[in-house]
Every structure is written in structure tokens, then in C-alpha cells.
Design an enzyme around this catalytic site. Structure first.
Site, PDB file in Angstrom:
ATOM      1  N   CYS A  10      17.327  26.969 -11.568  1.00 30.78           N
ATOM      2  CA  CYS A  10      16.226  27.785 -12.396  1.00 30.78           C
ATOM      3  C   CYS A  10      17.085  29.049 -12.690  1.00 30.78           C
ATOM      4  CB  CYS A  10      14.951  28.006 -11.686  1.00 30.78           C
ATOM      5  SG  CYS A  10      14.273  26.399 -10.807  1.00 30.78           S
TER       6      CYS A  10
ATOM      7  N   HIS B   2      10.509  36.485 -11.880  1.00 30.18           N
ATOM      8  CA  HIS B   2      10.851  35.113 -11.863  1.00 30.18           C
ATOM      9  C   HIS B   2       9.487  34.459 -11.689  1.00 30.18           C
ATOM     10  CE1 HIS B   2      12.638  31.070 -11.217  1.00 30.18           C
ATOM     11  NE2 HIS B   2      12.288  31.159 -10.143  1.00 30.18           N
TER      12      HIS B   2
ATOM     13  N   GLU C 293       9.921  37.868  -3.940  1.00 31.06           N
ATOM     14  CA  GLU C 293      10.454  38.701  -4.983  1.00 31.06           C
ATOM     15  C   GLU C 293       9.714  40.003  -5.159  1.00 31.06           C
ATOM     16  OE1 GLU C 293       9.675  36.747  -8.763  1.00 31.06           O
ATOM     17  OE2 GLU C 293      10.890  38.291  -9.852  1.00 31.06           O
TER      18      GLU C 293
ATOM     19  N   LYS D  66       5.609  33.368 -16.966  1.00 28.14           N
ATOM     20  CA  LYS D  66       5.131  31.758 -16.514  1.00 28.14           C
ATOM     21  C   LYS D  66       3.913  31.430 -16.320  1.00 28.14           C
ATOM     22  CE  LYS D  66       9.681  30.863 -13.814  1.00 28.14           C
ATOM     23  NZ  LYS D  66      10.388  32.190 -14.016  1.00 28.14           N
TER      24      LYS D  66
ATOM     25  N   HIS E 199       6.794  26.901 -15.929  1.00 28.28           N
ATOM     26  CA  HIS E 199       8.272  27.318 -15.517  1.00 28.28           C
ATOM     27  C   HIS E 199       9.289  26.295 -16.520  1.00 28.28           C
ATOM     28  CE1 HIS E 199      11.821  28.020 -13.624  1.00 28.28           C
ATOM     29  NE2 HIS E 199      11.457  27.799 -12.108  1.00 28.28           N
TER      30      HIS E 199
ATOM     31  N   PHE F  58      16.668  27.271  -6.997  1.00 29.13           N
ATOM     32  CA  PHE F  58      16.544  26.468  -5.809  1.00 29.13           C
ATOM     33  C   PHE F  58      17.752  26.194  -5.393  1.00 29.13           C
ATOM     34  CE2 PHE F  58      12.585  24.251  -7.160  1.00 29.13           C
ATOM     35  CZ  PHE F  58      11.840  24.270  -5.763  1.00 29.13           C
TER      36      PHE F  58
END
Lengths: 436, 411
Positions: free
Chosen positions: A183, A324, A335, A356, A361, A420
């Protein structure tokens, strides 16, 4: 050589809210969602019911005619997104003209994408042919299938095909790279292109990401990891709710975004109109676990600090953070903690939002698609909102620009992308102050 | 302690190759003149038109990986990468990763796709085939077998471990290297193509010069001896149907799939000296190039002459070398008809001297995919340390992208 300033001079965008960056941004600040019922395949018996899918996209029309029917048949969805977005970006930077003043060896292509394609027809063709009569896996059947090769197997699984075709279209004979940073990948592609331009390696870059995992294997994989929202008691457009107390995972999206980057002096000399500048890029590794982000968002904080250091900026210069913000319980809490560590707590940290909430995403393309939102926010001096944030999580105590866009006056914005496996990347964009 | 352009050195080389697990085993195998190319043992390849490969036969996860609990989380290319990275760091010595929490060490690697466990994936899909109302299942390999998505979801839930979903993510090898060796700095996981590992070397060098890190572990990993990768390479027309890779030979007809991992530790000379680490070579130059090709389905020869040549020109220019300075040319040598011809053409156009020794490896090691360029360059440095050779290494891919490095082995 003296570091050069780097301008964004072209953008191309394929996302669930559309293909025109202006119209998409208008939708975002109005708080419109591109999430809808997951109708790409039959989800009977499956717990994931929504997705942010690109609509009204004709892969055939996205292709330049010279590719021919052969590739058109073999091209997978994400590669078509990437080619279309790159074409739009080049057209927005150069119009119909080719970037002929830059020698081919000084043009580069830095792209990002995810796995090889496993759309259903391809999976049926490429993998179920590998079974023996009893339905067990048999490599000899795989061998016979390969020997009967229809010429398309390899193209379906060639994740560097898009970069090769974009390089051809842009006439690039310099560095041509595709990365797989999960990502964080698209932010990393943009960051490396930015560094190559700033440091004089090249004079023109096409960079960004392309992705489509809204197929049963992609959705199943993320669902097994517990990453996707399984909410069914809300309308689809209300499911993606980053930083909300009730958030339960991300909504899978897809799309592509590409930027044309040039050294600012060369761009101005050729009469181009910069859309924004990129001024910093940083990355980090969690080195914690493959299954979970590092505690306290330590890796995310390192990426943001690394980007600010690269930009030579103090945290207080930043006026907006595009998070994110996946809407998984862990990401948003970590975050938030990372932003507090770098920028200070409520009242000190700049406004943060997650687009998002509206476009889902886009996985490996996320950093590029969200980069377009950041450039538009800087140009229009409006912050895109975090849609569906109605029940704030006490653990997420920053200003997330809930529900609708907000006018703001700001010069610098940070865009975060965390992958990830603990790969993290942050970009710093700057408003173009000159004549637009 | 930002190094100047002239001061990037290699202090560690880690290799896991078909000739052996570890740099020393690989060097010994190379010096003995062994070839690891043999009929494929990892799976029954008798149905394929391409039956040979180069496998890392002596790699034992439980012996070669310290954290046994982590083994089940890793696919093969991650396992190979973790060991090769450890091999490089061990040679580089204490303090290679650096002080603090490893945030000063970068990681730039070309990582292969994690697709080898086909039994699991296809097994899951096999359980997901739609019932044939007539009761007779389609013959294997004959046309499409429709999937039942309902069964796929059920079967996935029961048969697929979430860990398997993670294992297939293409950046997992990098994640495992970072976790095992405590590397937390700037990073990039490049795709697994012919030139990618050398491109990763260049990205690491640039990060060092920029001051983004104080050391960089660079290289690549790939495990291509599996049905998926063999199908991929074979249907692209890149594999030898005779099972013999013969680079630059008149009778060459393709390469053979290999597997392996290779890493180099890069750092500034002053840092190496302060640690008491020996500089094995100086990384003098690096560069990338591409040959976009022109036919609809034609992505040129591996690298294409413009790809190899452009990459080499940039690397030589940065090193400040004339082509005539090159003592050792590490050629790509896929063994494909067009690829090797493109290299010869690029070498001629560049003016590489006839006196330069030519080293190539794929006839004995196969094409190790994402690891390939770093593997060849690492082997060349390991063979040349103490001789003072000026090495030009290049590697490329049929998509047209190529990368090159200039390395000056320590006398």
C-alpha cells in the site's frame, strides 16, 4: 549539483469518482462517495458487500491503437487503468505535443502496482487447467497448459508491462522501474521519481500507481486478513469511516493515478503551468511483524520525519495531512499516535483527513490517487473531508475535517501511505505560488 | 557522515545460489567448475516443454534460519533472502546495520512474487469448481473450468490460512529481511525483473549520497523453479527447450529458471574504516536505461542494445571511466538468441575492449530472476577482491529495462 525544484506539470486519474481531477475534487469536497454495492461478482455467502469500483471505464478505449488486438486481449484491468491515466497525465502536461526537448535517456518511468492478475476468467484459464482428473493439483497439467500457450498467459501476469508501455508512449529510455511496496508502493514510485529529478538524474518523469484487486481472490485475501469492513447495516456510501469509533476495516477500491514531473526551471522555460511542487519524500520499515503495524505508529512516524527532513521543513510548516486512514481499527489509532508524535497533539497538529472515506483503498495505487487529491487541495486551498466521521473515536483526537470540505490557507501538505509488511512512505507537496 | 560520490564501498556480500547456500559455498562451487543446471526436482516438470532448472539444493530452512517460528510465515524467496542478507551482514561485521534501532540502514531489493505454493492455491480453487450438471468433470487442461464463487469463499475460509494471504504479497521478502535483521530505514521493493537487482543497487547508492541512510543493504531474491514462473518464462519464449543455457553460443535457445538471493552491504568508506570493516570494492558508478521496442507484442531482446548500452554509459560516466578501463565485463548472458546478440551489439557500440575478461553465470546458475544482477555482480566482486579489477556488470529484462554498475575491486 544544486538540488533542483520539482514541479507537477501533469496529472491523470482513474478513480471511483471519475476521471476528471477537477470534477472528482468537487465531489470530494461536497462529501460524495464512490463506494457502492459490490456487484463485480456474486458475493452470495460472503461477508464483504461493498467496494469502490471504477465505473464507465472501457479498457479498449483506453489503449493506444498501436498496441494492436493482441495486447488488447491480454491486458488486465489494472494495466488498462495505468495506461489510461498515464495518457491523461502526458496530455495534461504537453497537450498533443510530445516532450521532444528532453532527450529520451533523461526521461524516466517509476510505477507501482500489486500482484499479478487473478481476475476470474484468467484464474479459471490459468490455474484450473492445472488439475488432474480428480481435481488435485498436477504440475504435469500445468506443463501441458503452458505448452499449448495462447500467447497471453505471460502478458496477463506481467506487472512490468504497464511501465514498458508507458515508457514507449513517453519515449523514455532512462530508468524504468516498477515497485511492489504494497500500500506504500505508489508513494514510493513518486518519491523516487522526485529524487531522480531533484538530483539531476533525469529531466522528465511519469510516475504513479495502478491497481485493481476487486476480484474474488483479492477480496477474499484481504477479508481473511481481517482488513475489510463487513458492515451491512449502513448504505454502501456510509461504510468507509476512518477515525470513527465504529470503524471496522477498509473498503477495497481500485484505479490509477499518474503524474508528470519536471524540474521547475525547465517546466517554466517551456511555458508549462505547474500544478504543485513536490518537496520531500521519506520512507521507513517497521521491522516489527508481518501481521501488524509497529506499536505507537513508530514506523509511520519515522517515515513522516524522514520526509520532513528531506524537505528541510519543520513540522509546523505543514498545513494538511492526507492520512493513510484506512479505517482499520489499528491503522487509524497508530497513525494518529504517529502524527501526534511528529506534529504535536490536538491544536498543534494540522488538519488530517482520509479520502479513502470516499474512494476506498486503492491498495498499491493509493498514494498516487490520494496525491491527486492533495495537489487539488493545494491548488484550490480547500481540505477534502473525512466522510462518515460522525462518532469520533476518543483514541483519534485530531481534527479530521469531518463530512464536508473546508477552506484553508496552507502551503505544504503531507501524504501518508503505509503498507502491509511494514513499508511506510510519506510525500511532502507544496502549493505552486507562481502564476497558474 | 554522508559519503562523497567517490566513497561508496561494499563491505559485505551475501549469496544463496544454486551452487550453494552462502557466499563461500557458492565461491567453492564456482571455482570447482560445477553447474547446478539439472532436471527440475522441485515438482514434476515432465508435462512442460522446459524441464531443467537450477535449484538451491542444500538450503535447509531449519538449519539456515535462526528464527524457526518465522519459517512458516515465509515463502521460499523470503527464506533465501533472509539467509543471504545475514551472510552479507556477517561479512560486513559488527555495527553494519548501525547504531540506534536500525533506522540508519536502508533496504533496496528486487523481490520475486510469492507464488510457489501452487498446491495450496489451486487446491483451494479446485474445491471451488462448479458442479457439472452432467456429472462428468471437464478433462484436465481442456478449456475453462467454471468457478463457483460461493464455493471459493467457503473453501477459502476453511482451507486458506490468513498467513498464506500475507505470504503472497510481493513485498514480504523485504519485510522478513527487515524484521530478522532489524533494518528500519529508507527502502524500496522493486519488481523481480532481469535488471531490477542492479537498479536496487543504484537506488541504495543514491540514498547513501543523499544522506537518507548511513548504510544500505541492496540486492534481490527470487525462487523461480515452480510451475507458475516456469510457465511465465516459458510462454514468453525465454526458456531453453533443450534444458541447456548456452550464453553467447551459436546454438543457444534460451535460459533455464534458477533461484537464489544476493545482497551487498553499501556504506561510506569513512564509516567502514571507523568500524574496522574491510572494503571489498568501491561502487564507482550505476545507471539505468531502457529500450522500449516497437512491435505490438515485442518487448525487444532482454535489455535491448539501447537498454544495456544506455545503462552502461551512465554507470561509466558516473564512475569517470572510459569503456577501455574495464577489466572485467559481467555480461547478462540469458542464452536467448536475441538477448545475447543485443549485448554483443551494445558492448561493441560502447567500445568495451577485447582484452576485458567476460564473466557470465546463467549456464551454471540459471536465471535467478530478481536476484540475478546482484548475484552476478556479487560473485564477480568476491572472485576479484585482492586483484584490483575494474568491473562493469549489467543486467536487463525483455521488457526493455536494464541497469548497470561499475565496481572497483580492492587490490
Amino acid at each position: 549539483m544544486t538540488p533542483r525544484r520539482v514541479a507537477v506539470t501533469g496529472m491523470g486519474l482513474i478513480c471511483p469518482l471519475g476521471r476528471d481531477p477537477e470534477a472528482v475534487f468537487r465531489d470530494m469536497i461536497a462529501g460524495r462517495s464512490g463506494v457502492s454495492a459490490l456487484d463485480a461478482f456474486d458475493t452470495t455467502g460472503f461477508e464483504v458487500k461493498v467496494a469502490a469500483r471504477v465505473r464507465d471505464f472501457d479498457p479498449g478505449a483506453a489503449l493506444p491503437g498501436e498496441l494492436g488486438a493482441f495486447l488488447e486481449r491480454g491486458l488486465d484491468r489494472k494495466t488498462a487503468f495505468g495506461l489510461a491515466a498515464a495518457g491523461d497525465a502526458l496530455a495534461s502536461a504537453f497537450g498533443a505535443a510530445a516532450p521532444s526537448s528532453v532527450p529520451p535517456a533523461r526521461r524516466g518511468v517509476h510505477l507501482a502496482t500489486g500482484l499479478t492478475s487473478t481476475e476470474v476468467p484468467e484464474a479459471e484459464q490459468d490455474f484450473l487447467a492445472h488439475l488432474d482428473g480428480r481435481g488435485a493439483y498436477d504440475p504435469r497439467s500445468a506443463g501441458r497448459a503452458a505448452a499449448r500457450n495462447d500467447g497471453l498467459f505471460a502478458y496477463r501476469h506481467m506487472t512490468d508491462l504497464c511501465a514498458a508501455l508507458v515508457a514507449r508512449r513517453a519515449g523514455a529510455a532512462g530508468p524504468v522501474l516498477t515497485n511492489h511496496g504494497a500500500c506504500a508502493a505508489a508513494a514510493q514510485a513518486i518519491g523516487h521519481a522526485f529524487h531522480d529529478l531533484r538530483e539531476g538524474e533525469i529531466d522528465l518523469a511519469v510516475c504513479g500507481g495502478f491497481e485493481s484487486m476487486i476480484h474474488p481472490f483479492g477480496v477474499l485475501s484481504f477479508a481473511l486478513l481481517g482488513a475489510l469492513s463487513t458492515t451491512t447495516d449502513r448504505p454502501p456510501e456510509a461504510v468507509s469511516r476512518p477515525f470513527d469509533r465504529t470503524r471496522d476495516g477498509f473498503v477495497i477500491g481500485e484505479g490509477a493515478a499518474m503524474f508528470v514531473l519536471e524540474p521547475l526551471d525547465l517546466a517554466l522555460a517551456r511555458g508549462a503551468r505547474p500544478l504543485a511542487e513536490i518537496v520531500g519524500y521519506g520512507s521507513s520499515l517497521d521491522a516489527f511483524r508481518v501481521t501488524a503495524p509497529a506499536p505507537h505508529g513508530a514506523g509511520a512516524a519515522r517515515a513522516m520525519r524522514s520526509a520532513l527532513r528531506d524537505a528541510g521543513l519543520p513540522p509546523e510548516a505543514v498545513g494538511y495531512i492526507n492520512a493513510h486512514g484506512t479505517a482499520t481499527p489499528l491503522n487509524d489509532a497508530h497513525e494518529t499516535e504517529a502524527i501526534r508524535a511528529v506534529f504535536g497533539g490536538p491544536g498543534r497538529a494540522p488538519p488530517v483527513s482520509s479520502t479513502k472515506s470516499m474512494i476506498g483503498h486503492a491498495v498499491a495505487a493509493a498514494g498516487a490517487v490520494e496525491g491527486v487529491a492533495v495537489v487539488q487541495a493545494l491548488r484550490h486551498q480547500v481540505l477534502p473531508p473525512t466522510l462518515n466521521l460522525r462518532d469520533p473515536d476518543p483514541e483519534c483526537d485530531l481534527d479530521y475535517v469531518p463530512l464536508v470540505g473546508r477552506p484553508a490557507s496552507f502551503e505544504y501538505a503531507v501524504s501518508n501511505s503505509f503498507g502491509f509488511g511494514g513499508q511506510n512512505a510519506s510525500l511532502v507537496f507544496r502549493r505552486w505560488e507562481g502564476p497558474a | 557522515m554522508r559519503p562523497s560520490r567517490a566513497d561508496v564501498v561494499v563491505t559485505g556480500i551475501g549469496l544463496v545460489t544454486p551452487l550453494g547456500t552462502g557466499r563461500e559455498a557458492t565461491l567453492a562451487g564456482w571455482r570447482e567448475g560445477r553447474s547446478a543446471v539439472a532436471p527440475i526436482r522441485a515438482f514434476d516438470a515432465s508435462g512442460f516443454p522446459w524441464t531443467h532448472g537450477a535449484e538451491v539444493a542444500d538450503f535447509e530452512p531449519r538449519r539456515h534460519l535462526a528464527d524457526r517460528k518465522a519459517i512458516k510465515l515465509m515463502s521460499r524467496n523470503a527464506r533465501l533472502a533472509v539467509h543471504a542478507a545475514g551472510d552479507a551482514l556477517a561479512q560486513a561485521g559488527a555495527g553494519a546495520v548501525g547504531a540506534g534501532e536500525g533506522e540508519g540502514c536502508g533496504l533496496f531489493a528486487a523481490c520475486g512474487y510469492e507464488v510457489p505454493e501452487m498446491d495450496d492455491v489451486v487446491g483451494m480453487m479446485a474445491g471451488s469448481r462448479a458442479e457439472d450438471p452432467a456429472g462428468d468433470a471437464p478433462a484436465p487442461g481442456e478449456g475453462r473450468v467454471p468457478l463457483s464463487l460461493r464455493r471459493l469463499f467457503e473453501s477459502g475460509r476453511h482451507r486458506m490460512n490468513p498467513i498464506d494471504a500475507l505470504k503472497v504479497l510481493p513485498n514480504m521478502a523485504m519485510a522478513h529481511v527487515a524484521i530478522t535483521h532489524g533494518i528500519r530505514g529508507v527502502n524500496l521493493s522493486v519488481g523481480p525483473w532481469g535488471g531490477s537487482a542492479l537498479a536496487a543497487v543504484g537506488e541504495g547508492a543514491k540514498a547513501l549520497l543523499r544522506g537518507s541512510c548511513e548504510a544500505a543493504l541492496v540486492g534481490g531474491t527470487d525462487a523461480q523453479v515452480n510451475p507458475f514462473d516456469v510457465s511465465y518464462l516459458g510462454t514468453r519464449g525465454l526458456l531453453s527447450s533443450t534444458g541447456a543455457c548456452r550464453p553467447f553460443d551459436r546454438g543457444r535457445d534460451g535460459t533455464v529458471p534458477g533461484e537464489g538471493a544476493a545482497f551487498l552491504l553499501l556504506e561510506g568508506r569513512a564509516r567502514a574504516e571507523a568500524r574496522g570493516a574491510r572494503a571489498l570494492a568501491r561502487l564507482a558508478g550505476w545507471g539505468s536505461g531502457a529500450a522500449p521496442g516497437d512491435g505490438p507484442a515485442d518487448f525487444g531482446a532482454p535489455g535491448g542494445p539501447e537498454g544495456y548500452g544506455g545503462a552502461a554509459e551512465r554507470a561509466l560516466h558516473r564512475a569517470g571511466w572510459d569503456p577501455g578501463d574495464v577489466d572485467l565485463w559481467v555480461a547478462d548472458g540469458w542464452g536467448t538468441p536475441r538477448g545475447d546478440a543485443a549485448e554483443e551489439e551494445a558492448a561493441r557500440a560502447l567500445g568495451l575492449p577485447a582484452s576485458a575478461e567476460r564473466l557470465f553465470t546463467k549456464h551454471r546458475l540459471g536465471h535467478c530472476g530478481g536476484a540475478a544482477g546482484a548475484l552476478d555482480a556479487g560473485l564477480a566482486v568476491a572472485l576479484s577482491t585482492g586483484r584490483g579489477a575494474r568491473i562493469l556488470a549489467w543486467a536487463g529484462d525483455p521488457s526493455g529495462a536494464a541497469a548497470a554498475v561499475c565496481l572497483e575491486a580492492t587490490p
